[in-house]
Design a protein around this motif. Sequence first.
Motif, PDB file in Angstrom:
ATOM      1  N   CYS A 193      -9.406  -2.732  24.004  1.00 38.46           N
ATOM      2  CA  CYS A 193      -8.537  -2.913  25.057  1.00 38.46           C
ATOM      3  C   CYS A 193      -8.894  -2.258  26.179  1.00 38.46           C
ATOM      4  CB  CYS A 193      -7.168  -2.315  24.591  1.00 38.46           C
ATOM      5  SG  CYS A 193      -6.145  -3.113  23.051  1.00 38.46           S
ATOM      6  N   ASP A 197      -2.548  -1.221  25.438  1.00 40.11           N
ATOM      7  CA  ASP A 197      -2.546  -2.277  24.890  1.00 40.11           C
ATOM      8  C   ASP A 197      -2.849  -3.585  25.934  1.00 40.11           C
ATOM      9  OD1 ASP A 197      -0.026  -2.257  26.197  1.00 40.11           O
ATOM     10  OD2 ASP A 197       1.193  -3.300  24.496  1.00 40.11           O
ATOM     11  N   CYS A 200      -6.646  -6.780  25.763  1.00 43.21           N
ATOM     12  CA  CYS A 200      -7.242  -6.460  24.450  1.00 43.21           C
ATOM     13  C   CYS A 200      -7.881  -7.588  24.049  1.00 43.21           C
ATOM     14  CB  CYS A 200      -6.077  -6.229  23.404  1.00 43.21           C
ATOM     15  SG  CYS A 200      -5.272  -4.525  23.675  1.00 43.21           S
TER      16      CYS A 200
END
Length: 234
Positions: A193, A197, A200
């Motif tokens: 990533c 998040d 990613c």
Amino acid sequence: AISEYYHFKVTRSGASAEDDDVVAAVMKVPARRLCAYAEARQGTPPQEIHAMFDLVGTSELFDETATLLATRLGVPLLDALYVPAKNSSTTNAASVVAQESEFFQRQTNISSKSPAPTYKLKHATPEQSARVRARAGEAFEARSSDDYAFWRLATTHVKASVDPVALRHFSELQATVAAPCANYASSFHKAQCLWADNGCGQQCIAENAGRFFKKMARSSKTRDERAAVARGGP
């Protein structure tokens, strides 16, 4: 607003998902939230805000926006591919939230030896969303009229500007190369990533792209057609 409440309050904090509570949360969203975030000075009309930017995209037209961004920047469509996250329809939904939790642990100086909490993603059903919109939609849109005007300007511009050929190529790449990466928990490991998040599945996308173009090389498509898919134009 409904998705935000479910993600931050219901999923993470265990807040109530009853219609009354969802409606109350929706009506607490500040007026001109989008405009206030994007404007250079308070109270700028939506038309002026939109004119300040070369491109304003929308989540509803995410693929169209990504395609338009890539073509305007002159970069390959491969560079705009993405792995869907926080999507309860993917098999690794829980791991996506766990990865995000690990990031927030580091940010809040919680011991790295402590296991990161995991959450089961929760979301409103289509029926509940319809009920909430029926109860709050008219009042919400009235108090957020500038935001809706800004959103409509962006939507109209993206639809009118995106190259349908480039969009078709992007959709093919997205479905074949990037989307399958959402089925693997490894795609959401911090090493894959760009930040937390976000961004990613970089390695997965690269590997799938390699296999995709090798397969194309063995197909009946011409060299020009293969190059067009990669760059997003005819």
